[in-house]
Design a protein around this motif. Structure first.
Motif, short mmCIF file in Angstrom:
data_model
loop_
_atom_site.label_atom_id
_atom_site.label_comp_id
_atom_site.label_asym_id
_atom_site.label_seq_id
_atom_site.Cartn_x
_atom_site.Cartn_y
_atom_site.Cartn_z
N CYS A 163 0.85 -1.19 0.00
CA CYS A 163 0.00 0.00 0.00
C CYS A 163 0.89 1.25 0.00
O CYS A 163 1.74 1.39 0.88
N PRO A 164 0.70 2.13 -0.95
CA PRO A 164 1.60 3.29 -1.10
C PRO A 164 1.50 4.27 0.07
O PRO A 164 0.44 4.42 0.67
N GLY A 198 -12.24 -2.73 -7.53
CA GLY A 198 -12.10 -1.57 -8.41
C GLY A 198 -11.84 -0.27 -7.66
O GLY A 198 -12.28 0.81 -8.06
N LEU A 199 -11.11 -0.38 -6.54
CA LEU A 199 -10.76 0.81 -5.75
C LEU A 199 -9.28 1.13 -5.94
O LEU A 199 -8.48 0.23 -6.20
N LYS A 200 -8.96 2.39 -5.75
CA LYS A 200 -7.56 2.77 -5.71
C LYS A 200 -7.00 2.23 -4.39
O LYS A 200 -7.63 2.36 -3.35
N THR A 201 -5.81 1.59 -4.42
CA THR A 201 -5.26 1.03 -3.18
C THR A 201 -5.01 2.15 -2.18
O THR A 201 -4.27 3.09 -2.45
N PRO A 202 -5.64 2.07 -1.00
CA PRO A 202 -5.44 3.15 -0.02
C PRO A 202 -4.07 3.07 0.63
O PRO A 202 -3.39 2.04 0.57
N SER A 203 -3.71 4.16 1.26
CA SER A 203 -2.51 4.21 2.05
C SER A 203 -2.86 3.68 3.44
O SER A 203 -3.93 3.97 3.96
N LEU A 204 -1.98 2.86 4.01
CA LEU A 204 -2.28 2.24 5.32
C LEU A 204 -1.78 3.09 6.48
O LEU A 204 -0.76 3.76 6.36
N ARG A 205 -2.51 3.02 7.58
CA ARG A 205 -2.00 3.54 8.84
C ARG A 205 -2.14 2.42 9.88
O ARG A 205 -3.19 1.77 9.93
#
Ligand SMILES: *Cc1c(COP(=O)(O)O)cnc(C)c1O
Length: 432
Positions: free
Chosen positions: A55-56, A280-287
């Motif tokens: 995840c970016p 079909g989602l943009k890969t979210p950034s993880l926290r």
């Protein structure tokens, strides 16, 4: 030993390479010792695992309620972590320590109007909104201040991590967050999107604490991604951030469970990326919001024995100069700890006793059923291991007992990070 920063040399307990019996003499007891390299190492383990994950722009957020003092916010900032804060007190401490407040996440299920205004004035980066009222009030106050505030919405994914009821927070009926299952979480997102002073950045959950089951975070991420897909389909909004909270377990006694945190982080991120593609989602950034696993094994507490009471035919007590005031966790949760006699660390343990504190309260037990050398006597030093998390931050002045200092150990030297409370400190707010 429980952790590799704990060793024994000539019968003496060493922590972070330093003789704890000498530190007890120098700084007095009770005494919190913290291994600064261990704190920093734990931070780096999270940072490195998240940097290379699927995840970016993923980041670790230190849940500072685990141990909050000015020096730790500085350390966390230097190690590149963000910080969770839950009160004006934590916000103020972080800000005074020079923490970059745009990297702070304001948590909590009841933020007062004053808390909200204070946090905005301090430049807190993200509010993790817990309920409908908070969305209304935050929107209004942000508007009055001419700010557009970034938020995450705390939801409950309906997952029971099966650890301890007191630290389980992800179930549908939790006091924290809004439930996905009842449809209320979707309503809250809709409300957030309708607010012109709020910027909806994503969703948050925190399923609980002391999690050793690697499947828990995988299940939570699947539920959260499913919800993100629903938000996109029904409301046309995409999440940028997926915050999965904290909760990784740590070892308090030999034989307790273990979890490979970096490996679990990679697996969770991979699952999130795969599901994002599937939906079909943009890969979210993880926290991720580790508290305990950043500081627990970086701390021990030292005490001095005052009496050894052998009630013939019944039981034994070893009383020390601290207690539930510096470590309320046994009294609260019956938490288990490993206890050593710091100046007799290689003597055989042939006596069982309850390790108790000095407070006027029968429940003032640090640990029952501890094995001690039968030679233990007044003046000996006792160490309780793995006390870096939720000890200092939960300490109280019950019985007007001053709170112990925190001494940081690094590279063979010791530095006071929080000084011992004085008797005058105890009186500082009293009006006679
Ligand atoms: C307590 C808490 C954490 C930290 O949990 P640990 O078990 O200490 O890792 C993280 N996020 C939230 C919202 C919390 O309440």
């Amino acid at each position: 030993m429980l952790y590799d920063n704990i060793t024994v040399k000539d019968g003496k307990l060493f922590f972070a390479g330093m003789d704890t019996t000498l530190l007890a003499k120098k700084h007095g007891t009770p005494l919190y010792l913290m291994d600064e390299d261990r704190i920093r190492g734990n931070c780096r383990a999270y940072r490195d695992a998240l940097k290379g994950c699927a995840c970016p722009d993923s980041e670790a957020v230190y849940a500072s309620k685990a141990c909050s003092f000015a020096g730790i916010y500085k350390m966390i900032a230097e190690e590149g972590l963000c910080a969770d804060v839950v009160s004006p007190g934590e916000i103020y401490t972080a800000k005074k320590a020079g923490f970059p407040m745009e990297r702070a996440y304001f948590q909590g299920n009841n933020k007062t109007d004053e808390d909200i205004a204070f946090a905005i004035d301090c430049g807190v980066g993200y509010f993790v909104c817990d309920n409908f009222e908070e969305l209304d009030v935050l929107d209004r106050i942000a508007g009055e201040k001419g700010v557009r505030q970034k938020i995450l919405l705390r939801v409950t994914p309906g997952i029971d991590p099966h650890t301890y009821a007191e630290v389980s927070t992800g179930k549908v009926d939790s006091k924290f967050g809004v439930a996905i299952e009842t449809g209320q979480a979707a309503e809250a997102v809709q409300k957030a999107l309708s607010k012109k002073n709020l910027i909806f950045e994503g969703i948050h959950c925190h399923v609980g604490s002391m999690v050793f089951d690697s499947d828990v975070f995988l299940r939570a991420s699947a539920v959260m991604l499913g919800f993100a897909a629903e938000i996109k389909k029904n409301l046309g909004a995409e999440i940028k951030i997926l915050d999965l909270g904290g909760g990784y377990g740590v070892k308090y006694y030999p034989g307790q469970g273990e979890i490979d945190i970096p490996q679990n982080i990679k697996a969770v991120a991979k699952r999130v990326a795969e599901l994002s593609e599937e939906y079909g989602l943009k890969t979210p950034s993880l926290r991720l919001e580790p508290g305990r696993s950043i500081v627990a094994d970086a701390g021990i507490t030292l005490y001095t024995v005052g009496s050894v009471k052998k009630i013939t035919g019944y039981k034994n007590y070893v009383s020390v100069d601290g207690g539930m005031t510096d470590n309320p966790r046994y009294a609260l949760y019956e938490s288990k700890y490993t206890v050593l006699t710091a100046n007799k660390a290689d003597s055989p343990c042939d006596m069982t006793a309850d390790l108790v504190g000095r407070c006027c309260e029968s429940g003032d037990i640090i640990q029952p059923g501890v094995s001690f050398p039968s030679s233990i006597e007044r003046g000996d030093a006792v160490a309780v291991l793995t006390t870096g998390a939720y000890n200092y931050s939960m300490a109280s002045n019950y019985n007007r007992v001053p709170r112990p200092p925190i001494v940081l150990l690094r590279g063979g030297s010791d530095r006071v990070a929080v000084r011992r409370e004085s008797l005058d400190d105890l009186l500082s707010n009293d009006i006679v």
